[in-house]
Every structure is written in structure tokens, then in C-alpha cells.
Design a protein around this motif. Structure first.
Motif, PDB file in Angstrom:
ATOM      1  N   THR A   1      81.949 -81.814 -19.200  1.00 30.81           N
ATOM      2  CA  THR A   1      81.232 -82.235 -17.988  1.00 30.81           C
ATOM      3  C   THR A   1      80.560 -81.051 -17.303  1.00 30.81           C
ATOM      4  O   THR A   1      79.390 -81.121 -16.929  1.00 30.81           O
ATOM      5  CB  THR A   1      82.200 -82.938 -17.022  1.00 30.81           C
ATOM      6  N   ILE A   2      81.311 -79.969 -17.129  1.00 28.39           N
ATOM      7  CA  ILE A   2      80.745 -78.766 -16.505  1.00 28.39           C
ATOM      8  C   ILE A   2      79.585 -78.225 -17.334  1.00 28.39           C
ATOM      9  O   ILE A   2      78.532 -77.862 -16.790  1.00 28.39           O
ATOM     10  CB  ILE A   2      81.841 -77.693 -16.318  1.00 28.39           C
ATOM     11  N   GLY A   3      79.764 -78.186 -18.654  1.00 27.51           N
ATOM     12  CA  GLY A   3      78.708 -77.684 -19.531  1.00 27.51           C
ATOM     13  C   GLY A   3      77.453 -78.532 -19.485  1.00 27.51           C
ATOM     14  O   GLY A   3      76.336 -78.012 -19.492  1.00 27.51           O
ATOM     15  N   THR A   4      77.619 -79.844 -19.412  1.00 25.69           N
ATOM     16  CA  THR A   4      76.464 -80.740 -19.343  1.00 25.69           C
ATOM     17  C   THR A   4      75.693 -80.555 -18.041  1.00 25.69           C
ATOM     18  O   THR A   4      74.460 -80.475 -18.042  1.00 25.69           O
ATOM     19  CB  THR A   4      76.925 -82.202 -19.480  1.00 25.69           C
ATOM     20  N   ILE A   5      76.419 -80.456 -16.934  1.00 23.51           N
ATOM     21  CA  ILE A   5      75.760 -80.256 -15.640  1.00 23.51           C
ATOM     22  C   ILE A   5      75.076 -78.889 -15.602  1.00 23.51           C
ATOM     23  O   ILE A   5      73.942 -78.763 -15.125  1.00 23.51           O
ATOM     24  CB  ILE A   5      76.774 -80.413 -14.498  1.00 23.51           C
ATOM     25  N   ALA A   6      75.741 -77.867 -16.123  1.00 27.05           N
ATOM     26  CA  ALA A   6      75.144 -76.526 -16.140  1.00 27.05           C
ATOM     27  C   ALA A   6      73.909 -76.482 -17.043  1.00 27.05           C
ATOM     28  O   ALA A   6      72.940 -75.799 -16.724  1.00 27.05           O
ATOM     29  CB  ALA A   6      76.181 -75.505 -16.605  1.00 27.05           C
ATOM     30  N   PHE A   7      73.945 -77.210 -18.150  1.00 30.13           N
ATOM     31  CA  PHE A   7      72.786 -77.266 -19.034  1.00 30.13           C
ATOM     32  C   PHE A   7      71.607 -77.934 -18.332  1.00 30.13           C
ATOM     33  O   PHE A   7      70.468 -77.486 -18.454  1.00 30.13           O
ATOM     34  CB  PHE A   7      73.142 -78.026 -20.313  1.00 30.13           C
ATOM     35  N   PHE A   8      71.884 -78.974 -17.579  1.00 32.20           N
ATOM     36  CA  PHE A   8      70.840 -79.675 -16.841  1.00 32.20           C
ATOM     37  C   PHE A   8      70.184 -78.758 -15.811  1.00 32.20           C
ATOM     38  O   PHE A   8      68.972 -78.795 -15.617  1.00 32.20           O
ATOM     39  CB  PHE A   8      71.439 -80.916 -16.151  1.00 32.20           C
ATOM     40  N   PHE A   9      71.003 -77.919 -15.148  1.00 35.00           N
ATOM     41  CA  PHE A   9      70.468 -77.004 -14.135  1.00 35.00           C
ATOM     42  C   PHE A   9      70.080 -75.635 -14.707  1.00 35.00           C
ATOM     43  O   PHE A   9      69.831 -74.695 -13.956  1.00 35.00           O
ATOM     44  CB  PHE A   9      71.481 -76.830 -12.997  1.00 35.00           C
ATOM     45  N   ASP A  10      70.023 -75.523 -16.027  1.00 37.92           N
ATOM     46  CA  ASP A  10      69.580 -74.310 -16.724  1.00 37.92           C
ATOM     47  C   ASP A  10      70.397 -73.084 -16.301  1.00 37.92           C
ATOM     48  O   ASP A  10      69.849 -72.082 -15.837  1.00 37.92           O
ATOM     49  CB  ASP A  10      68.080 -74.087 -16.491  1.00 37.92           C
ATOM     50  N   GLN A  11      71.705 -73.189 -16.466  1.00 43.23           N
ATOM     51  CA  GLN A  11      72.630 -72.094 -16.162  1.00 43.23           C
ATOM     52  C   GLN A  11      73.369 -71.708 -17.448  1.00 43.23           C
ATOM     53  O   GLN A  11      74.499 -72.146 -17.687  1.00 43.23           O
ATOM     54  CB  GLN A  11      73.637 -72.533 -15.086  1.00 43.23           C
ATOM     55  N   PRO A  12      72.746 -70.879 -18.296  1.00 40.71           N
ATOM     56  CA  PRO A  12      73.332 -70.605 -19.618  1.00 40.71           C
ATOM     57  C   PRO A  12      74.698 -69.911 -19.557  1.00 40.71           C
ATOM     58  O   PRO A  12      75.539 -70.139 -20.429  1.00 40.71           O
ATOM     59  CB  PRO A  12      72.291 -69.732 -20.310  1.00 40.71           C
ATOM     60  N   VAL A  13      74.935 -69.095 -18.555  1.00 39.24           N
ATOM     61  CA  VAL A  13      76.238 -68.411 -18.468  1.00 39.24           C
ATOM     62  C   VAL A  13      77.358 -69.437 -18.264  1.00 39.24           C
ATOM     63  O   VAL A  13      78.418 -69.360 -18.889  1.00 39.24           O
ATOM     64  CB  VAL A  13      76.224 -67.374 -17.323  1.00 39.24           C
TER      65      VAL A  13
END
Length: 76
Positions: free
Chosen positions: A28-40
Motif C-alpha cells: 500500500t505504501i509503495g503504491t501510494i509513493a509510486f503514484f506521488f513519484d517518490q522513488p525513495v
């Protein structure tokens, strides 16, 4: 009607549930971060996914798995 008690079950154990919850949180965290373009954060969530797998294996080896010594099976 008799059931085969030696069947390992469906993974309904504290080790399995803990691993799945950690990995769902990581996904879930990875999907949301991917959506907001946060690769780290995406890569950190991949690391958390691996941690979930390790936690599940360690808990299973400590006796909290399906056929573990610390698990008390419940009758259905």
C-alpha cells in the motif's frame, strides 16, 4: 466422517497473518509513493516487503507457524 488431521492447514497462523499484514502495508505504501513519484519511499516499501517475508519465516521457525509448537489449533 473423519478428517485428515495431518493436513498443514491454510496458513491460518500468527506467523502467516503477521507476514501478510506487513506485506500488505508495504504494498500500500509503495503504491501510494509510486503514484506521488517518490522513488525513495517506493524502494523503502520494497525493503519492508522483504522484512515481512523474513518476519513470517522467523516466527514460523519459532513455533508460531501452522504446525508450530506454540500454536493451539482451534476447532471449527
Amino acid at each position: 466422517m473423519s478428517e485428515d488431521i495431518s493436513e498443514p492447514g491454510e496458513g491460518n497462523s500468527p506467523a502467516a497473518w503477521t507476514a501478510v499484514i506487513i506485506m500488505l502495508l508495504a504494498f500500500t505504501i509503495g503504491t501510494i509513493a509510486f503514484f506521488f513519484d517518490q522513488p525513495v519511499i517506493v524502494w523503502a516499501s520494497v525493503g519492508l516487503l522483504v522484512v515481512g517475508l523474513i518476519v513470517g519465516k522467523v516466527m514460523s521457525s519459532l513455533g508460531y507457524g501452522v504446525s508450530g509448537s506454540k500454536l493451539t489449533p482451534k476447532e471449527h
